[in-house]
Enzyme design. Structure first.
Site, PDB file in Angstrom:
ATOM      1  CG  HIS A   1      -0.255   0.042   2.535  1.00  0.00           C
ATOM      2  ND1 HIS A   1       0.274   1.198   3.067  1.00  0.00           N
ATOM      3  CD2 HIS A   1      -0.004  -0.937   3.451  1.00  0.00           C
ATOM      4  CE1 HIS A   1       0.799   0.948   4.252  1.00  0.00           C
ATOM      5  NE2 HIS A   1       0.656  -0.340   4.512  1.00  0.00           N
TER       6      HIS A   1
ATOM      7  CB  SER B   1       1.026   6.152  -3.484  1.00  0.00           C
ATOM      8  OG  SER B   1       1.421   7.438  -3.101  1.00  0.00           O
TER       9      SER B   1
ATOM     10  CG  ASP C   1      -2.802  11.542  -8.308  1.00  0.00           C
ATOM     11  OD1 ASP C   1      -2.735  12.380  -7.393  1.00  0.00           O
ATOM     12  OD2 ASP C   1      -2.374  10.382  -8.190  1.00  0.00           O
TER      13      ASP C   1
ATOM     14  CG  HIS D   1      -3.024   9.466  -4.908  1.00  0.00           C
ATOM     15  ND1 HIS D   1      -1.912   9.372  -5.721  1.00  0.00           N
ATOM     16  CD2 HIS D   1      -2.650   8.948  -3.704  1.00  0.00           C
ATOM     17  CE1 HIS D   1      -0.909   8.845  -5.045  1.00  0.00           C
ATOM     18  NE2 HIS D   1      -1.333   8.572  -3.825  1.00  0.00           N
TER      19      HIS D   1
END
Length: 500
Positions: A226, A300, A449, A477
């Site tokens: 993540h 990310s 984003d 995002h």
């Protein structure tokens, strides 16, 4: 008749031409108005941002004193912080022993080695801090940054306060010992956030495993990583349920909570460097489940860790899928201050858009961000209940668990030592992936984003020519996954199948 028709057509064409001219003038006029509004909005954003962030500069200094007093009153301990000012070194060697002397360094230079005293150059007084970003202890106020900073100018040598030197040295040179079990008073102590402190869980990350039934043998493995202030639920509550029965019967899927986030350990004495994050992923997933080959999916900030993992295990990674990777190519004139350049791109100190405002408070202000964590993360159970009441339980609240179950210490250090320090690593990682790895590379980004612009992914694609780049319109995002779970799950299945 033919002539009349021609005359009518000529008159119609002339009328349409006149109407088209008026429409063109109207469109040009509207474009000019929108351009003026954009300029005015940008100017207003700059003016309001200057006032707001100048206030936050002062507020952060006040909160520094407040937290030192409260920390000592509650825990009988002075907590060190990074907000002590850094002074330019005058070369006179008069600074006190124990200070941290940071020489100017180009991005292409070797490991960053600093002296613990500017009056001595012996090897005993040196410390290698290549895993520690200088953005932790060098963050200029908005006013000084606006008046003194000159783009392209190499940063001067700095002498950082003894407190910061001891803080960094103590965390780097600490003897192996069990992490502190009791949470800080400003962190959440609920069972969900602090369950890692019981038993032997403090040495491993929390890993959510989705595997086929015991009667079916999985043939491949996938590791999900993540992003910043998130957790494994970003994957397990979105794409995991959306995979086809065939995929569930073929792949073992591992979604980790990174060190300091979700249900994973949150050691107070950690610097949360890339090395520490990577070692925990290796120990908790690769070694524990004996993975010899695997696919990697990362979002990310997790993309930095995914690239580091791919570079370290080039023969094991079968495919690399990166969502919104935080890659900002550093201009040549900014090479001497690459980490500062990335910090300004990620956190531009602007009040609009809101996501940039949040990133700026999290990145520039150590004590303001601690206050946010105290308000939100420590009381995430309250926010969860309120959200359920106001929505009448009509919406799932997994994002509260994803975004609010971490400590300030973990978020602060991870943001600086992974995101900002990626300036010195991402380029070399991508070159290795391009030249030495043969795995499939897929890149995804949302065109809307506002935290990491789509140019980040396009730059990665330019650096790794074989990568397949997909840009989703009207996605940002978060909604690059959330809201189109089935579509994205199908994309992942196609990538894994093609990599076989």
């Amino acid at each position: 008749m033919h002539i009349a028709t021609c005359v009518w057509q000529e008159k119609a064409a002339a009328a349409m031409g006149a109407a088209g001219g008026r429409a063109g003038e109207w469109a040009l006029s509207r474009a000019s108005v929108w351009a003026l509004l954009a300029v005015a909005g940008g100017a207003l954003n700059c003016a309001v941002s200057f006032v707001v962030f100048s206030f936050l500069d002062v507020l952060d200094m006040v909160l520094c004193v407040v937290y030192k007093v409260v920390d000592y009153a509650v825990e009988a301990e002075w907590k060190p912080c990074y907000c002590s000012p850094a002074a330019r070194d005058d070369g006179g060697g008069g600074s006190a022993a124990g200070t941290l002397f940071v020489p100017p360094r180009a991005a292409s230079a070797g490991p960053k080695v600093v002296r613990l005293s500017s009056s001595s150059s012996s090897s005993a007084n040196k410390m290698q801090v290549e895993d520690v970003s200088d953005t932790l202890y060098v963050r200029a106020s908005l006013l000084s940054d606006a008046t003194c900073r000159k783009p392209g100018q190499s940063p001067p040598a700095l002498t950082v306060s003894p407190a910061i030197a001891e803080l960094i040295r103590g965390k780097i040179d600490r003897a192996p010992r069990p992490p502190r079990q009791a949470p800080c008073w400003s962190d959440c102590d609920c069972k969900h956030c602090h369950s890692w402190s019981t038993g032997s869980r403090s040495s491993h990350l929390y890993v959510h495993v989705q595997a086929p039934p015991p009667s079916v043998e999985a043939t491949e493995a996938v590791v999900f990583i993540h992003g910043f202030i998130s957790s494994s639920v970003f994957w397990t509550e979105t794409v995991f349920p959306a995979f086809s029965p065939a995929a569930r019967g073929k792949y073992r899927m591992f979604a980790v909570d990174l060190l300091g986030f979700g249900r994973s350990p949150k050691p107070a004495e950690s610097l949360y460097t890339l090395r520490e994050h990577l070692e925990m992923i290796e120990r908790s997933v690769l070694q524990r489940y004996r993975l010899r080959s695997f696919h990697v999916v990362a979002h990310s900030l997790g993309s930095v860790l995914a690239l580091a993992l791919a570079v370290k295990y080039p023969d094991a990674v079968k495919s690399l899928t990166l969502l919104a990777p935080p890659y900002f190519p550093v201009p040549e004139e900014e090479a001497g201050a690459a980490t500062q350049y990335v910090m300004r791109r990620v956190a531009p100190r602007r009040v609009w858009p809101p996501i940039a405002f949040g990133a700026s408070m999290a990145c520039w202000y150590e004590h303001v961000s601690r206050t946010i964590c105290l308000t939100i993360c420590r009381h995430h159970r309250v926010w969860d209940r309120l959200f359920r009441i106001f929505t009448r339980n009509r919406m799932r609240t997994f994002l509260i668990e994803a975004f609010m179950c971490h400590t300030h210490n973990a978020a602060w250090h991870t943001l600086h030592n992974i995101m900002c320090l990626s300036a010195s690593r991402m380029g070399s990682y991508l070159d290795v992936v391009s030249a030495q790895l043969s795995c499939k590379v897929a890149l995804f980004h949302g065109r809307d984003d506002e935290l990491l612009p789509v140019e980040c992914t396009l730059a990665v694609g330019a650096r790794v020519p074989r990568a397949r780049v997909t840009v989703y319109d009207n996605k940002d995002h978060i909604t690059i996954v959330i809201g189109q779970e089935k579509l994205f799950a199908a994309e992942l299945e196609a990538i894994w199948t093609a990599a076989c």
